[in-house]
Design an enzyme around this catalytic site. Structure first.
Site, mmCIF file in Angstrom:
data_model
loop_
_atom_site.group_PDB
_atom_site.id
_atom_site.type_symbol
_atom_site.label_atom_id
_atom_site.label_comp_id
_atom_site.label_asym_id
_atom_site.label_seq_id
_atom_site.Cartn_x
_atom_site.Cartn_y
_atom_site.Cartn_z
ATOM 1 N N SER A 39 19.752 -16.406 -15.854
ATOM 2 C CA SER A 39 19.454 -16.369 -14.419
ATOM 3 C C SER A 39 18.701 -15.100 -14.036
ATOM 4 C CB SER A 39 20.742 -16.414 -13.600
ATOM 5 O OG SER A 39 21.397 -17.626 -13.789
HETATM 6 N N1 SAH Z 1 25.338 -17.083 -18.043
HETATM 7 C C1 SAH Z 1 24.199 -17.180 -18.946
HETATM 8 C C2 SAH Z 1 23.130 -18.147 -18.472
HETATM 9 C C3 SAH Z 1 23.563 -19.485 -18.622
HETATM 10 S S1 SAH Z 1 22.405 -20.792 -18.644
HETATM 11 C C4 SAH Z 1 23.577 -15.859 -19.242
HETATM 12 O O1 SAH Z 1 23.989 -14.860 -18.672
HETATM 13 O O2 SAH Z 1 22.679 -15.831 -20.062
HETATM 14 C C5 SAH Z 1 23.639 -22.050 -18.627
HETATM 15 C C6 SAH Z 1 24.379 -22.198 -19.914
HETATM 16 O O3 SAH Z 1 25.419 -23.134 -19.701
HETATM 17 C C7 SAH Z 1 23.525 -22.751 -21.041
HETATM 18 O O4 SAH Z 1 23.578 -21.894 -22.141
HETATM 19 C C8 SAH Z 1 24.167 -24.102 -21.340
HETATM 20 O O5 SAH Z 1 24.096 -24.475 -22.693
HETATM 21 C C9 SAH Z 1 25.596 -23.873 -20.890
HETATM 22 N N2 SAH Z 1 26.384 -25.076 -20.593
HETATM 23 C C10 SAH Z 1 25.964 -26.233 -20.000
HETATM 24 N N3 SAH Z 1 26.993 -27.088 -19.890
HETATM 25 C C11 SAH Z 1 28.083 -26.473 -20.417
HETATM 26 C C12 SAH Z 1 29.452 -26.875 -20.602
HETATM 27 N N4 SAH Z 1 29.904 -28.075 -20.234
HETATM 28 N N5 SAH Z 1 30.296 -25.984 -21.180
HETATM 29 C C13 SAH Z 1 29.857 -24.760 -21.571
HETATM 30 N N6 SAH Z 1 28.582 -24.342 -21.435
HETATM 31 C C14 SAH Z 1 27.710 -25.188 -20.858
#
Ligand code: SAH
Length: 245
Positions: A88
């Site tokens: 993000s």
């Molecule tokens: N917080 C992260 C950015 C996340 S992007 C950072 O600081 O870099 C969103 C992430 O959520 C992605 O890596 C995606 O694979 C993950 N995601 C999506 N659905 C999910 C689920 N059901 N459980 C765990 N992770 C999930």
């Protein structure tokens, strides 16, 4: 290894680690502060807590991006992290963190470890962070980066965060960093009364709403819409698309 090669390697590694991004990071926090003022009408917050800004000014975001993207790490923009996922925009990281109102004693759950950057920010502000990622290579890389950066209070796991982390529940605060179509019931169940859940909710590709959901003492919930946002979708859940049963 021959001594000369060892020396060369050590010098190269020190050079990489010593790259100083503190000035760029300070510019990033200035931009976040300006954006907080500009969006106050919507978010209800003209500024973010000094602790939160301190954490954003401290965490070395360039350690959590792809090799070659280090210089771009401090732009106030989202950034690709591989596997079709994005880290993000720093302002959104700051806003979501600020909305949890952490004081330092909390046990926090993050759903969507991604690069590990948000987990590092939370680790600066809470006692323990549990972070779960569904894409295994991302989760493994994030765990390595968090360890290399010295964060010992972050516990990571590969799995479906739609189901929360029952063994470690209940949590004082929960942050979801992918957009859910509906609020996962397990996350409400795993939140302590008085705790807060910050979560983007809405369909993929369209604007989603960032919500703060507070759990009341009697176990009920109060939800507040904060801002229109755009996140990658939360996957997993009962039918693989996190649809309500
Ligand atoms: N917080 C992260 C950015 C996340 S992007 C950072 O600081 O870099 C969103 C992430 O959520 C992605 O890596 C995606 O694979 C993950 N995601 C999506 N659905 C999910 C689920 N059901 N459980 C765990 N992770 C999930």
């Amino acid at each position: 290894m021959k001594p000369l090669a060892g020396w060369l390697l050590a010098t190269l590694m020190t050079g990489a680690a010593a790259q100083d991004y503190s000035a760029t990071r300070a510019r990033m926090t200035d931009e976040i502060a300006a954006m907080a003022r500009a969006t106050a009408g919507e978010t209800g917050r003209t500024s973010f807590a000094a602790r939160v800004m301190g954490a954003l000014g401290k965490v070395e975001r360039h350690r959590f991006v792809a090799v070659g993207d280090e210089a771009a790490a401090y732009r106030n923009r989202p950034l690709g992290i591989g596997n079709g996922q994005t880290i993000s925009q720093p302002y959104i990281v700051a806003l979501m963190t600020d909305l949890l109102d952490l004081t330092g004693s909390e046990k926090v759950l993050e759903v969507g470890t991604g690069s590990g950057y948000q987990a590092a920010v939370l680790a600066e502000l809470a006692a323990t962070v549990y972070s779960i990622e569904i894409v295994a290579p991302l989760g493994r890389l994030a765990a390595q980066r968090l360890a290399a950066a010295g964060y010992r209070n972050v516990i990571t796991r590969i799995g479906d965060g739609y189901q929360g982390w029952p063994e470690a529940a209940p949590f004082d605060a929960i942050m979801v960093t992918a957009a859910a179509r509906t609020v996962p019931p397990a996350l409400i169940a795993q939140l302590k009364p008085g705790g807060k859940l910050v979560i983007p909710v809405g369909e993929q590709g369209s604007h989603q709403n960032l919500l703060v959901i507070a759990k009341t003492a009697d176990g009920g919930t109060q939800s507040r819409r904060v801002l229109a946002v755009r996140f990658v979708p939360l996957t997993g859940g009962p039918d693989g698309r996190e649809k309500a049963p």
